[in-house]
Design an enzyme around this catalytic site. Structure first.
Site, PDB file in Angstrom:
ATOM      1  CD  GLN A 104      -2.588   1.405   2.349  1.00  0.00           C
ATOM      2  OE1 GLN A 104      -2.267   1.800   3.322  1.00  0.00           O
ATOM      3  NE2 GLN A 104      -4.053   1.060   2.326  1.00  0.00           N
ATOM      4  CG  HIS A 171      -4.085   4.789   2.147  1.00  0.00           C
ATOM      5  ND1 HIS A 171      -5.558   5.071   2.116  1.00  0.00           N
ATOM      6  CD2 HIS A 171      -3.712   4.453   3.539  1.00  0.00           C
ATOM      7  CE1 HIS A 171      -5.935   5.010   3.500  1.00  0.00           C
ATOM      8  NE2 HIS A 171      -4.781   4.724   4.374  1.00  0.00           N
ATOM      9  CG  HIS A 174      -8.951   5.528   6.059  1.00  0.00           C
ATOM     10  ND1 HIS A 174      -8.357   4.703   6.171  1.00  0.00           N
ATOM     11  CD2 HIS A 174     -10.313   5.098   5.535  1.00  0.00           C
ATOM     12  CE1 HIS A 174      -8.750   3.423   5.743  1.00  0.00           C
ATOM     13  NE2 HIS A 174     -10.459   3.725   5.549  1.00  0.00           N
ATOM     14  CE1 TYR A 176      -3.334   8.923   7.547  1.00  0.00           C
ATOM     15  CE2 TYR A 176      -4.636   7.371   6.842  1.00  0.00           C
ATOM     16  CZ  TYR A 176      -4.090   7.953   7.874  1.00  0.00           C
ATOM     17  OH  TYR A 176      -4.053   7.189   9.030  1.00  0.00           O
ATOM     18  NE  ARG A 224      -8.614   0.167   2.508  1.00  0.00           N
ATOM     19  CZ  ARG A 224      -8.504  -0.081   3.835  1.00  0.00           C
ATOM     20  NH1 ARG A 224      -7.774   0.708   4.566  1.00  0.00           N
ATOM     21  NH2 ARG A 224      -9.364  -1.053   4.470  1.00  0.00           N
ATOM     22  N   GLY A 331      -9.133  -7.337   8.649  1.00  0.00           N
ATOM     23  CA  GLY A 331      -8.318  -6.475   9.470  1.00  0.00           C
ATOM     24  C   GLY A 331      -7.904  -7.167  10.716  1.00  0.00           C
ATOM     25  NE  ARG A 332     -11.362  -4.717  14.486  1.00  0.00           N
ATOM     26  CZ  ARG A 332     -12.247  -4.824  14.928  1.00  0.00           C
ATOM     27  NH1 ARG A 332     -12.279  -4.328  16.309  1.00  0.00           N
ATOM     28  NH2 ARG A 332     -13.519  -4.985  14.456  1.00  0.00           N
TER      29      ARG A 332
END
Length: 364
Positions: A104, A171, A174, A176, A224, A331-332
């Site tokens: 990424q 990316h 979010h 960024y 993304r 993810g987690r």
């Protein structure tokens, strides 16, 4: 393998990318790369996911070749001989284990604070020098400086192909850098990089086109994006399907192969009047393959990073089976249990570990 999880374990092929199943390891910042260089612990961390049948690994965000690309001295970089050698070892290990992996490529933009490492003297950069909350911190970059940022993404894409990655992910989510160009609250420019929703895609378009020139027509480019920002979970780039189509069309034309549509909860509808989530709408509007994401297999939201118990994935596999989306990023659940995919496949759900904040302190 039970019939209920069967949709998750169908092969996927698009262009040059062939995957054994529909699972993706979501990109998660870990910060275990001292001096920006991924070492053996990072190599082993990604190898374990490949060994346990994750279909596609998307690495944590990696800093492009710009002095203000990341915040922190242990965030991995994607430039410089040592960092790229480290990533080449990651690629080799993942491929030896039968996996596929993309980096990424990341620039944090105005989320970086003045004085942060690894380059304390470098000022944060964003389209208008505004933080996500609207504070003016720096001057807007010149057109030439923006073009240098585009070139840094292209260099990273070329390096990714050279050292053997299976594609790249840009990316653009979010809040960024790329997303700061998308968002009207952070992009007040009046040149070619600003304006209306379509005008604000221009920076991303140039990044995608520059990357495509470097990697050629067959190297997968994943993009993304998200509606939500770290400071505003209710933020919207597109308030209607029509606006979403206006936003996505220039990105498709620039050369995106796959969209990674970041939501906090994959089961939530994106617009009133339809059950489709953001990935479902993106697939419907573009015809491109899509990755969905958001609290898969857990009962807590990933943005909270608090304790979360494992939950069943019946709704996920149902929607995957209905072709609402093509791939699902985890993810987690995969962060704290490298065997999650294999356990789901083999019906060993009682062995899946719950997520805890302590998981973030270790490279399992």
């Amino acid at each position: 393998m039970s019939q209920s999880v069967n949709p998750l374990f169908q092969p996927f092929k698009y262009g040059a990318l062939s995957l054994p199943n529909r699972t993706v390891m979501a990109p998660m910042t870990r910060g275990f790369s001292p001096g920006g260089v991924p070492g053996q612990p990072v190599v082993d961390y990604y190898r374990r996911r490949a060994e346990n049948e994750v279909g596609l690994i998307v690495t944590e965000g990696t800093g492009i070749n710009h002095p203000a690309s990341v915040s922190g001295d242990s965030i991995p970089l994607f430039h410089g001989e040592k960092a790229l050698e480290g990533w080449a070892e990651v690629v080799e290990a993942v491929h030896e284990a039968g996996g596929k992996i993309v980096p990424q490529l990341w620039h944090v933009g105005m989320t970086r604070k003045k004085g942060e490492l690894p380059n304390a003297e470098a000022l944060p950069v964003g389209p208008s020098g505004l933080t996500l909350t609207g504070e003016q911190v720096t001057e807007p970059p010149t057109t030439e400086e923006v073009e240098q940022l585009v070139a840094a993404y292209a260099q990273a894409a070329a390096d990714a192909k050279r050292i053997g990655f299976d594609g790249i992910e840009l990316h653009g989510a979010h809040g960024y850098l790329i997303d700061q160009f998308f968002w009207e609250k952070t992009n007040k420019r009046t040149d070619r990089y600003g304006g209306n929703l379509v005008g604000r895609t221009q920076f991303a378009v140039e990044v995608i086109e520059a990357c495509r020139r470097e990697v050629g027509p067959d190297f997968p480019i994943i993009f993304r994006f998200s509606q939500w920002k770290m400071t505003d979970y209710g933020a919207k780039l597109a308030r209607t399907p029509e606006e979403l189509e206006q936003f996505l069309t220039p990105l498709v034309e620039a050369g995106v192969d796959i969209f990674h549509c970041s939501t906090r909860r994959f089961w939530e509808p994106e617009f009133d009047g339809s059950p489709l989530n953001l990935a479902g709408w993106t697939k419907k509007l573009t015809g491109k393959p899509v990755i969905s994401v958001g609290s898969v297999g857990l009962n807590g939201e990933f943005t909270r990073f608090s304790e979360a118990e494992a939950t069943d994935i019946h709704e996920l596999t149902e929607r995957l089976g209905d072709d609402e989306f093509d791939l699902i990023a985890i993810g987690r659940a995969v962060l704290q249990d490298p065997e999650w995919v294999k356990k789901i496949k083999e019906g060993r759900t009682d062995e899946i570990r719950a997520f805890s904040k302590e998981s973030l302190q270790t490279l399992y």
